[in-house]
Design an enzyme around this catalytic site. Structure first.
Site, PDB file in Angstrom:
ATOM      1  N   GLU A   1       0.852  -1.190   0.000  1.00 59.61           N
ATOM      2  CA  GLU A   1       0.000   0.000   0.000  1.00 59.61           C
ATOM      3  C   GLU A   1       0.890   1.244   0.000  1.00 59.61           C
ATOM      4  O   GLU A   1       0.446   2.333   0.346  1.00 59.61           O
ATOM      5  CB  GLU A   1      -0.983  -0.008   1.168  1.00 59.61           C
ATOM      6  CG  GLU A   1      -0.364  -0.146   2.538  1.00 59.61           C
ATOM      7  CD  GLU A   1      -1.409  -0.188   3.643  1.00 59.61           C
ATOM      8  OE1 GLU A   1      -2.204   0.760   3.756  1.00 59.61           O
ATOM      9  OE2 GLU A   1      -1.416  -1.188   4.397  1.00 59.61           O
TER      10      GLU A   1
ATOM     11  N   CYS B   1      -3.281  -3.556   4.589  1.00 57.16           N
ATOM     12  CA  CYS B   1      -2.301  -4.510   5.122  1.00 57.16           C
ATOM     13  C   CYS B   1      -2.657  -5.961   4.806  1.00 57.16           C
ATOM     14  O   CYS B   1      -1.869  -6.871   5.090  1.00 57.16           O
ATOM     15  CB  CYS B   1      -2.173  -4.332   6.632  1.00 57.16           C
ATOM     16  SG  CYS B   1      -1.889  -2.627   7.108  1.00 57.16           S
TER      17      CYS B   1
ATOM     18  N   HIS C   1      -1.603  -9.664  12.520  1.00 54.88           N
ATOM     19  CA  HIS C   1      -1.105  -8.417  11.942  1.00 54.88           C
ATOM     20  C   HIS C   1      -0.819  -7.469  13.108  1.00 54.88           C
ATOM     21  O   HIS C   1      -1.644  -7.312  14.005  1.00 54.88           O
ATOM     22  CB  HIS C   1      -2.158  -7.814  11.002  1.00 54.88           C
ATOM     23  CG  HIS C   1      -1.864  -6.386  10.639  1.00 54.88           C
ATOM     24  ND1 HIS C   1      -0.689  -6.018  10.044  1.00 54.88           N
ATOM     25  CD2 HIS C   1      -2.564  -5.240  10.830  1.00 54.88           C
ATOM     26  CE1 HIS C   1      -0.686  -4.703   9.868  1.00 54.88           C
ATOM     27  NE2 HIS C   1      -1.808  -4.212  10.344  1.00 54.88           N
TER      28      HIS C   1
HETATM   29  N1  CAA Z   1       2.649   4.121  30.303  1.00 59.93           N
HETATM   30  C1  CAA Z   1       2.055   2.985  29.843  1.00 59.93           C
HETATM   31  N2  CAA Z   1       0.994   2.976  28.982  1.00 59.93           N
HETATM   32  C2  CAA Z   1       0.524   4.177  28.575  1.00 59.93           C
HETATM   33  C3  CAA Z   1       1.072   5.402  29.013  1.00 59.93           C
HETATM   34  C4  CAA Z   1       2.186   5.341  29.920  1.00 59.93           C
HETATM   35  N3  CAA Z   1       2.784   6.433  30.369  1.00 59.93           N
HETATM   36  N4  CAA Z   1       0.391   6.389  28.429  1.00 59.93           N
HETATM   37  C5  CAA Z   1      -0.560   5.824  27.651  1.00 59.93           C
HETATM   38  N5  CAA Z   1      -0.488   4.484  27.732  1.00 59.93           N
HETATM   39  C6  CAA Z   1      -1.294   3.488  27.039  1.00 59.93           C
HETATM   40  C7  CAA Z   1      -2.760   3.800  26.935  1.00 59.93           C
HETATM   41  O1  CAA Z   1      -3.459   3.427  28.107  1.00 59.93           O
HETATM   42  C8  CAA Z   1      -3.147   2.967  25.725  1.00 59.93           C
HETATM   43  O2  CAA Z   1      -3.257   1.616  26.100  1.00 59.93           O
HETATM   44  P1  CAA Z   1      -4.644   0.809  25.885  1.00 59.93           P
HETATM   45  O3  CAA Z   1      -5.002   0.933  24.433  1.00 59.93           O
HETATM   46  O4  CAA Z   1      -4.294  -0.593  26.259  1.00 59.93           O
HETATM   47  O5  CAA Z   1      -5.627   1.488  26.769  1.00 59.93           O
HETATM   48  C9  CAA Z   1      -1.916   3.050  24.848  1.00 59.93           C
HETATM   49  O6  CAA Z   1      -0.845   3.488  25.694  1.00 59.93           O
HETATM   50  C10 CAA Z   1      -2.043   4.048  23.711  1.00 59.93           C
HETATM   51  O7  CAA Z   1      -2.478   5.275  24.258  1.00 59.93           O
HETATM   52  P2  CAA Z   1      -3.624   6.106  23.529  1.00 59.93           P
HETATM   53  O8  CAA Z   1      -4.787   5.231  23.217  1.00 59.93           O
HETATM   54  O9  CAA Z   1      -3.854   7.341  24.310  1.00 59.93           O
HETATM   55  O10 CAA Z   1      -2.818   6.461  22.204  1.00 59.93           O
HETATM   56  P3  CAA Z   1      -3.216   7.413  21.022  1.00 59.93           P
HETATM   57  O11 CAA Z   1      -4.690   7.617  20.972  1.00 59.93           O
HETATM   58  O12 CAA Z   1      -2.334   8.602  21.078  1.00 59.93           O
HETATM   59  O13 CAA Z   1      -2.763   6.538  19.755  1.00 59.93           O
HETATM   60  C11 CAA Z   1      -3.433   4.836  18.208  1.00 59.93           C
HETATM   61  C12 CAA Z   1      -2.964   5.140  19.629  1.00 59.93           C
HETATM   62  C13 CAA Z   1      -4.857   5.343  18.004  1.00 59.93           C
HETATM   63  C14 CAA Z   1      -3.369   3.319  18.007  1.00 59.93           C
HETATM   64  C15 CAA Z   1      -2.480   5.539  17.222  1.00 59.93           C
HETATM   65  O14 CAA Z   1      -1.173   5.046  17.374  1.00 59.93           O
HETATM   66  C16 CAA Z   1      -2.899   5.374  15.773  1.00 59.93           C
HETATM   67  O15 CAA Z   1      -3.741   6.079  15.256  1.00 59.93           O
HETATM   68  N6  CAA Z   1      -2.254   4.410  15.070  1.00 59.93           N
HETATM   69  C17 CAA Z   1      -2.536   4.159  13.652  1.00 59.93           C
HETATM   70  C18 CAA Z   1      -3.764   3.307  13.447  1.00 59.93           C
HETATM   71  C19 CAA Z   1      -3.579   1.881  13.909  1.00 59.93           C
HETATM   72  O16 CAA Z   1      -2.467   1.391  14.045  1.00 59.93           O
HETATM   73  N7  CAA Z   1      -4.698   1.162  14.123  1.00 59.93           N
HETATM   74  C20 CAA Z   1      -4.636  -0.236  14.490  1.00 59.93           C
HETATM   75  C21 CAA Z   1      -5.780  -1.043  13.896  1.00 59.93           C
HETATM   76  S1  CAA Z   1      -5.879  -0.725  12.120  1.00 59.93           S
HETATM   77  C22 CAA Z   1      -4.712  -1.783  11.420  1.00 59.93           C
HETATM   78  O17 CAA Z   1      -4.278  -2.712  12.031  1.00 59.93           O
HETATM   79  C23 CAA Z   1      -4.241  -1.480  10.009  1.00 59.93           C
HETATM   80  C24 CAA Z   1      -2.925  -0.795  10.081  1.00 59.93           C
HETATM   81  O18 CAA Z   1      -1.880  -1.431  10.017  1.00 59.93           O
HETATM   82  C25 CAA Z   1      -2.895   0.669  10.173  1.00 59.93           C
END
Ligand code: CAA
Length: 372
Positions: free
Chosen positions: A63, A95, A217
């Protein structure tokens, strides 16, 4: 780039990345690397070991396409010196594309067992600067040879399938980075695990207890833990930390250090498992493939006798350990480097130690070079 470098810039607590996402570092491809150079470097190892006889098809899943028309597989055919009597095409469904390529390859081989199909999954995961996804960036290429007598593992029947039209992650043609609804994407992924498993069961798939490993994945490695929790709960098994660690930790060793590699990610997880597990001969491994948008497939692979002789554990570890650590500032310099989009000529600086590199852009064409 160690994610401590990113944390230094974003101000995030580094354990959000190390623990919360389960990522320690991300691969940042050099300016003279792209999916073609990475794919050719992966594919040449497999051709060097198994020869090119009977390879009449290259299926390249990505992709991170470099062209809207010409397939990246054509460049790879040329770079690794495969016969001109080859069909070379590119496939896309986020993916999931690598798994689509694998299954289509199996169909070609079933029709003519004399043929072998080169399947490549290669991607560079790049998100907007300062976005939540930036911490999950990465890149990798995996090459697989699909043949009637596999040296590594048998691709089992059946598959569980699931498609749902969901706008969780997509990249319009005019953008170089994706649009992402992170929370929606996690929910869509989890729903896909459950539905694909149910379809798999309905098609007479293996019992849950038969699997010696579970590869998911891994957009970030914590996602595999979320997904496996969902599957364990569905099967009425308590998702204790010990159970999750036992089932998943060996599949996440490489992805933790590489970051997301989209189409390649699931197969990097498989490599990680095979490189770190005890002997899995004859013991099926569950594979869950997810591509946003969304298409998912649950299937299994069973390692064959002698598979351990095929592993490249030392080489895989060296490839990861051999990356040059870079600072956040260096990462930004790489991000800021852009190839011309106006037909200008450019000689690309030589940085990568890969056997293949992007050497120039000339007349809107990418020019590649090889050390052979
Ligand atoms: N110590 C330990 N853990 C901490 C922490 C700290 N100090 N601060 C935060 N965390 C934890 C949170 O509790 C959270 O854990 P849980 O999900 O288990 O509750 C984790 O860290 C992430 O924190 P946030 O949810 O606040 O993170 P975010 O909202 O800033 O971003 C995300 C997370 C949305 C996944 C972001 O990285 C993102 O948009 N990623 C791209 C999309 C993606 O990867 N999606 C996955 C499914 S789609 C897919 O699989 C296709 C693909 O390849 C893209």
């Amino acid at each position: 780039m160690d994610l401590a470098e990113l944390a230094r810039h974003t101000g995030a607590e580094v354990n959000k990345y190390y623990v919360g996402l389960g990522q320690t570092a991300q691969t940042v491809p050099a300016p003279d690397e792209d999916i073609v150079t990475m794919a050719a470097a992966a594919a040449r190892q497999i051709v060097a070991r198994h020869g090119a006889d009977g390879i009449r098809t290259i299926l390249f899943a990505t992709e991170s396409g470099i062209d809207q028309s010409k397939s990246a597989a054509v460049y790879v055919q040329d770079l690794i010196g495969l016969s001109a009597a080859t069909r070379a095409v590119e496939l896309k469904q986020a993916c999931y594309g690598g798994t689509a390529a694998l299954q289509l390859a199996a169909g070609i081989v079933a029709r003519d067992p004399q043929q072998r199909v080169l399947v490549i999954a290669a991607d560079i995961a790049k998100y907007d600067l300062d976005s939540a996804g930036e911490a999950t960036q990465g890149g990798a290429a995996v090459a697989m040879l699909v043949a009637a007598n596999p040296a590594l593992a048998v691709l089992d029947e059946p598959s569980g399938l699931y498609t749902a039209n969901v706008q969780d992650f997509w990249r319009p043609n005019y953008r170089s980075t994706p649009m992402v609804d992170g929370k929606l994407s996690i929910g869509a992924y989890l729903e896909a695990v459950e539905q694909a498993w149910k379809d798999y069961e309905g098609r007479g798939g293996r019992g849950f207890a038969e699997f010696a490993g579970f590869c998911y994945h891994q957009p970030f490695t914590k996602m595999a833990y979320k997904a496996h929790t969902r599957l364990l709960e569905l099967k009425g098994v308590e998702p204790t930390a010990a159970r999750l660690y036992a089932d998943l930790s060996r599949t996440a060793v490489y992805n933790r250090m590489i970051g997301n590699s989209y189409t390649a990610s699931l197969y990097v997880a498989l490599l990680s498992l095979l490189d770190h597990a005890e002997d899995l001969t004859g013991r099926p491994v569950a594979m869950f493939s997810y591509g946003s948008g969304a298409v998912a497939e649950l299937f299994s692979l069973t390692p064959v006798p002698g598979y351990r002789d095929q592993l490249r554990t030392a080489g895989n570890r060296a490839a990861i350990a051999g990356r040059e650590p870079i600072s956040y500032e260096n990462y930004r310099a790489v991000r800021d480097f852009a190839l011309p989009d106006d037909g200008a000529e450019l000689t690309v600086p030589a940085v990568t130690a890969s056997p293949y590199r992007l050497t120039a852009v000339s007349g809107h064409s990418r020019i590649y070079g090889a050390d052979r």
